[in-house]
Design an enzyme around this catalytic site. Structure first.
Site, PDB file in Angstrom:
ATOM      1  N   ASP A  22     -75.255 -51.851 -46.003  1.00  0.00           N
ATOM      2  CA  ASP A  22     -74.051 -52.681 -45.894  1.00  0.00           C
ATOM      3  C   ASP A  22     -72.980 -51.938 -46.690  1.00  0.00           C
ATOM      4  O   ASP A  22     -73.086 -51.819 -47.919  1.00  0.00           O
ATOM      5  CB  ASP A  22     -74.321 -54.073 -46.495  1.00  0.00           C
ATOM      6  CG  ASP A  22     -73.109 -54.998 -46.381  1.00  0.00           C
ATOM      7  OD1 ASP A  22     -71.978 -54.495 -46.182  1.00  0.00           O
ATOM      8  OD2 ASP A  22     -73.292 -56.220 -46.484  1.00  0.00           O
ATOM      9  N   ASN A  43     -68.143 -44.696 -40.059  1.00  0.00           N
ATOM     10  CA  ASN A  43     -67.725 -45.347 -38.815  1.00  0.00           C
ATOM     11  C   ASN A  43     -67.620 -46.870 -38.943  1.00  0.00           C
ATOM     12  O   ASN A  43     -66.778 -47.491 -38.304  1.00  0.00           O
ATOM     13  CB  ASN A  43     -68.739 -44.983 -37.719  1.00  0.00           C
ATOM     14  CG  ASN A  43     -68.659 -45.919 -36.535  1.00  0.00           C
ATOM     15  OD1 ASN A  43     -67.769 -45.805 -35.693  1.00  0.00           O
ATOM     16  ND2 ASN A  43     -69.592 -46.865 -36.448  1.00  0.00           N
ATOM     17  N   TYR A  72     -56.195 -55.397 -40.624  1.00  0.00           N
ATOM     18  CA  TYR A  72     -56.682 -54.156 -40.011  1.00  0.00           C
ATOM     19  C   TYR A  72     -55.734 -52.988 -40.298  1.00  0.00           C
ATOM     20  O   TYR A  72     -56.158 -51.932 -40.746  1.00  0.00           O
ATOM     21  CB  TYR A  72     -56.853 -54.361 -38.504  1.00  0.00           C
ATOM     22  CG  TYR A  72     -57.638 -53.254 -37.829  1.00  0.00           C
ATOM     23  CD1 TYR A  72     -58.957 -52.995 -38.184  1.00  0.00           C
ATOM     24  CD2 TYR A  72     -57.061 -52.454 -36.845  1.00  0.00           C
ATOM     25  CE1 TYR A  72     -59.686 -51.975 -37.576  1.00  0.00           C
ATOM     26  CE2 TYR A  72     -57.784 -51.444 -36.226  1.00  0.00           C
ATOM     27  CZ  TYR A  72     -59.098 -51.210 -36.588  1.00  0.00           C
ATOM     28  OH  TYR A  72     -59.810 -50.209 -35.985  1.00  0.00           O
ATOM     29  N   LYS A 114     -56.856 -49.923 -42.910  1.00  0.00           N
ATOM     30  CA  LYS A 114     -57.089 -48.582 -42.345  1.00  0.00           C
ATOM     31  C   LYS A 114     -56.048 -47.574 -42.874  1.00  0.00           C
ATOM     32  O   LYS A 114     -56.347 -46.389 -43.017  1.00  0.00           O
ATOM     33  CB  LYS A 114     -57.076 -48.637 -40.814  1.00  0.00           C
ATOM     34  CG  LYS A 114     -58.318 -49.293 -40.209  1.00  0.00           C
ATOM     35  CD  LYS A 114     -59.562 -48.394 -40.324  1.00  0.00           C
ATOM     36  CE  LYS A 114     -60.721 -48.938 -39.507  1.00  0.00           C
ATOM     37  NZ  LYS A 114     -61.881 -48.038 -39.468  1.00  0.00           N
ATOM     38  N   VAL A 144     -61.215 -47.948 -27.204  1.00  0.00           N
ATOM     39  CA  VAL A 144     -62.513 -47.759 -26.567  1.00  0.00           C
ATOM     40  C   VAL A 144     -63.203 -49.092 -26.280  1.00  0.00           C
ATOM     41  O   VAL A 144     -63.138 -50.019 -27.102  1.00  0.00           O
ATOM     42  CB  VAL A 144     -63.444 -46.897 -27.463  1.00  0.00           C
ATOM     43  CG1 VAL A 144     -64.648 -46.410 -26.657  1.00  0.00           C
ATOM     44  CG2 VAL A 144     -62.713 -45.716 -28.069  1.00  0.00           C
ATOM     45  N   THR A 163     -65.676 -51.341 -26.698  1.00  0.00           N
ATOM     46  CA  THR A 163     -66.778 -51.781 -27.564  1.00  0.00           C
ATOM     47  C   THR A 163     -66.528 -53.253 -27.856  1.00  0.00           C
ATOM     48  O   THR A 163     -65.551 -53.815 -27.355  1.00  0.00           O
ATOM     49  CB  THR A 163     -66.754 -51.002 -28.906  1.00  0.00           C
ATOM     50  OG1 THR A 163     -65.510 -51.310 -29.555  1.00  0.00           O
ATOM     51  CG2 THR A 163     -66.880 -49.498 -28.717  1.00  0.00           C
TER      52      THR A 163
HETATM   53  N1  LIG Z   1     -63.083 -49.618 -30.351  1.00  0.00           N
HETATM   54  C1  LIG Z   1     -61.846 -49.203 -30.533  1.00  0.00           C
HETATM   55  O1  LIG Z   1     -61.002 -49.242 -29.630  1.00  0.00           O
HETATM   56  C2  LIG Z   1     -61.453 -48.603 -31.863  1.00  0.00           C
HETATM   57  C3  LIG Z   1     -60.149 -48.079 -31.972  1.00  0.00           C
HETATM   58  C4  LIG Z   1     -59.763 -47.511 -33.176  1.00  0.00           C
HETATM   59  C5  LIG Z   1     -60.652 -47.449 -34.226  1.00  0.00           C
HETATM   60  N2  LIG Z   1     -61.899 -47.978 -34.103  1.00  0.00           N
HETATM   61  C6  LIG Z   1     -62.804 -47.872 -35.264  1.00  0.00           C
HETATM   62  O2  LIG Z   1     -64.034 -47.344 -34.854  1.00  0.00           O
HETATM   63  C7  LIG Z   1     -65.089 -47.816 -35.700  1.00  0.00           C
HETATM   64  C8  LIG Z   1     -66.206 -48.397 -34.829  1.00  0.00           C
HETATM   65  O3  LIG Z   1     -65.628 -49.451 -34.065  1.00  0.00           O
HETATM   66  P1  LIG Z   1     -66.366 -50.144 -32.834  1.00  0.00           P
HETATM   67  O4  LIG Z   1     -65.351 -50.273 -31.781  1.00  0.00           O
HETATM   68  O5  LIG Z   1     -67.648 -49.460 -32.565  1.00  0.00           O
HETATM   69  O6  LIG Z   1     -66.613 -51.593 -33.471  1.00  0.00           O
HETATM   70  P2  LIG Z   1     -67.808 -52.619 -33.242  1.00  0.00           P
HETATM   71  O7  LIG Z   1     -68.302 -52.505 -31.865  1.00  0.00           O
HETATM   72  O8  LIG Z   1     -67.266 -53.931 -33.700  1.00  0.00           O
HETATM   73  O9  LIG Z   1     -68.958 -52.097 -34.251  1.00  0.00           O
HETATM   74  C9  LIG Z   1     -68.693 -52.127 -35.627  1.00  0.00           C
HETATM   75  C10 LIG Z   1     -69.885 -51.562 -36.370  1.00  0.00           C
HETATM   76  O10 LIG Z   1     -69.576 -51.610 -37.766  1.00  0.00           O
HETATM   77  C11 LIG Z   1     -70.657 -52.283 -38.415  1.00  0.00           C
HETATM   78  N3  LIG Z   1     -70.238 -52.963 -39.630  1.00  0.00           N
HETATM   79  C12 LIG Z   1     -69.314 -53.932 -39.795  1.00  0.00           C
HETATM   80  N4  LIG Z   1     -69.273 -54.319 -41.076  1.00  0.00           N
HETATM   81  C13 LIG Z   1     -70.204 -53.589 -41.735  1.00  0.00           C
HETATM   82  C14 LIG Z   1     -70.653 -53.529 -43.078  1.00  0.00           C
HETATM   83  N5  LIG Z   1     -70.142 -54.321 -44.037  1.00  0.00           N
HETATM   84  N6  LIG Z   1     -71.615 -52.635 -43.398  1.00  0.00           N
HETATM   85  C15 LIG Z   1     -72.155 -51.837 -42.456  1.00  0.00           C
HETATM   86  N7  LIG Z   1     -71.805 -51.863 -41.160  1.00  0.00           N
HETATM   87  C16 LIG Z   1     -70.835 -52.733 -40.815  1.00  0.00           C
HETATM   88  C17 LIG Z   1     -71.179 -53.274 -37.381  1.00  0.00           C
HETATM   89  O11 LIG Z   1     -72.462 -53.723 -37.768  1.00  0.00           O
HETATM   90  P3  LIG Z   1     -72.967 -55.239 -37.412  1.00  0.00           P
HETATM   91  O12 LIG Z   1     -73.555 -55.167 -36.044  1.00  0.00           O
HETATM   92  O13 LIG Z   1     -73.961 -55.522 -38.477  1.00  0.00           O
HETATM   93  O14 LIG Z   1     -71.776 -56.134 -37.479  1.00  0.00           O
HETATM   94  C18 LIG Z   1     -71.165 -52.374 -36.160  1.00  0.00           C
HETATM   95  O15 LIG Z   1     -72.264 -51.518 -36.167  1.00  0.00           O
HETATM   96  C19 LIG Z   1     -64.444 -48.850 -36.625  1.00  0.00           C
HETATM   97  O16 LIG Z   1     -64.169 -48.257 -37.865  1.00  0.00           O
HETATM   98  C20 LIG Z   1     -63.150 -49.199 -35.918  1.00  0.00           C
HETATM   99  O17 LIG Z   1     -62.158 -49.647 -36.793  1.00  0.00           O
HETATM  100  C21 LIG Z   1     -62.322 -48.555 -32.949  1.00  0.00           C
END
Ligand SMILES: NC(=O)c1ccc[n+]([C@@H]2O[C@H](COP(=O)([O-])OP(=O)(O)OC[C@H]3O[C@@H](n4cnc5c(N)ncnc54)[C@H](OP(=O)(O)O)[C@@H]3O)[C@@H](O)[C@H]2O)c1
Length: 256
Positions: free
Chosen positions: A82, A107, A178, A182, A211, A213
Site C-alpha cells: 500500500d 504507477n 488530482y 500530480k 487510457v 482503464t
Molecule cells: N487511465 C488514464 O487515462 C490515466 C491518464 C493519466 C494518468 N494516469 C495515471 O496512471 C496510473 C495508473 O492509472 P490507471 O488508469 O491504471 O488507474 P486504475 O485503473 O484506477 O488503477 C489504479 C491502480 O493503483 C492502485 N492503487 C490505488 N491506491 C493505491 C495505494 N494506496 N497503494 C497501492 N496501490 C494503489 C490500485 O489498486 P487497487 O485495485 O487496490 O485499488 C490500482 O492497481 C495512475 O497513477 C494514474 O493517475 C492514468
C-alpha cells in the site's frame, strides 16, 4: 624475484579494465528486474504483462495480493504494497532483501475527491490524493533505495498526467485533488532527479495518455496496450539527458 613480482603485478593490472568490461557485459546479459506499484489492474497490470513478455523479472505489487487474480495468472512475483503506508513499504523492502531492482514504475494512483467547484469540495479529504499520488512514489523510492542502488539500469518512472501541468490548466480549473497531487509528484520527481542524478539514476515523469482503464473510463481513446507499448520503448531508450524530464507516452516534452 622483485622484477618477477613487478611483472606479475603489471600483468594483473592490465586485466582490470577487461574484468570491468566482463562485469558490464554480464550485467547487460542478465534479465532485468522491474518493480511496478498498483500492478493488479489498469496500466500497472499492462506494465507487468508487457515486461514479463519481454523476459524481465517482474515484481508486481498490489494492496490485496489475494485478490490480484490477473496479476498472479501472469506468473510474476506478487508482493503486498500500500503506497500510502510507510510500514507496508518498509515491510516490502525487508522481504526483498538484497534483490537488485533495475527499474521502478511508480504507477499506483487515485483520482481522489474531485469536484468541479470549490463549494462542493470536501477539503478534509484532499490529503488522500497527496498521500497516494505525491508522497507514495517518494515513500516507495525511499524504502527501495538500497535495491535500486544495486540495480544496473537505475531508472525511476513516475506515472504522471497532463492534468499535472500548471500551464495546461486552462479549461475551467476544478479537480483540485488530482491536479495538485500530480503536480506535486512532478516536483518531487524533479527533486529526486536532481539528487539521484548524481548517482547516474534517470528519473522521469510520464503522462500515459488518456487510457481505457477504471480511472480513464471506457470513452478514452487509447488502449492500455497502445499506451504501455509506447512507454516501454521510451523506457528502453532513456538516456542521462532525460533525467528530470516530464514527457508524454510518445516522448514529447510536456510543459510543467
Ligand atoms: N487511465 C488514464 O487515462 C490515466 C491518464 C493519466 C494518468 N494516469 C495515471 O496512471 C496510473 C495508473 O492509472 P490507471 O488508469 O491504471 O488507474 P486504475 O485503473 O484506477 O488503477 C489504479 C491502480 O493503483 C492502485 N492503487 C490505488 N491506491 C493505491 C495505494 N494506496 N497503494 C497501492 N496501490 C494503489 C490500485 O489498486 P487497487 O485495485 O487496490 O485499488 C490500482 O492497481 C495512475 O497513477 C494514474 O493517475 C492514468
Amino acid at each position: 624475484m622483485r622484477r618477477y613480482l613487478i611483472s606479475l603485478l603489471a600483468a594483473f593490472l592490465t586485466t582490470i579494465p577487461q574484468l570491468a568490461l566482463l562485469d558490464a557485459a554480464r550485467a547487460a546479459d542478465e534479465p532485468k528486474t522491474v518493480l511496478i506499484t498498483g500492478a493488479n489492474r489498469g496500466l500497472g497490470l499492462e506494465f507487468a504483462r508487457e515486461f514479463h513478455t519481454r523476459g524481465y523479472r517482474v515484481i508486481g505489487t498490489a494492496r490485496d495480493p489475494a485478490a490480484a487474480e490477473e496479476l498472479k495468472a501472469l506468473g510474476v512475483r506478487v508482493e503486498q504494497l500500500d503506497v500510502a503506508d510507510t510500514g507496508s513499504a518498509k515491510a516490502l523492502a525487508s522481504r526483498l532483501g538484497d534483490v537488485a531492482i533495475d527499474i521502478l514504475i511508480n504507477n499506483a494512483g487515485i483520482f481522489g475527491v474531485n469536484t468541479p467547484t470549490i463549494a462542493e469540495l470536501d477539503v478534509d479529504k484532499l490529503h488522500e490524493a497527496f498521500t497516494v499520488n505525491s508522497i507514495g512514489p517518494l515513500r516507495v523510492t525511499q524504502a527501495l533505495l538500497k535495491n535500486l542502488r544495486q540495480g544496473h539500469d537505475k531508472k525511476i518512472v513516475n506515472i504522471s498526467t497532463s492534468m499535472a501541468s500548471i500551464s495546461d490548466n486552462t479549461d475551467g480549473g476544478g479537480n483540485y485533488a488530482y491536479r495538485s497531487s500530480k503536480a506535486a509528484l512532478n516536483m518531487i520527481g524533479k527533486s529526486l532527479a536532481g539528487e539521484l542524478g548524481r548517482e547516474d539514476f534517470i528519473v522521469v515523469m510520464i503522462h500515459p495518455g488518456w487510457v481505457r482503464t477504471d480511472m480513464g473510463g471506457p470513452g478514452a481513446p487509447l488502449s492500455p496496450e497502445e499506451s504501455i507499448g509506447a512507454i516501454l520503448k521510451l523506457i528502453d531508450g532513456l538516456k542521462a539527458e532525460d533525467n528530470g524530464r516530464f514527457m508524454d507516452y510518445k516522448g514529447q516534452t510536456m510543459a510543467w
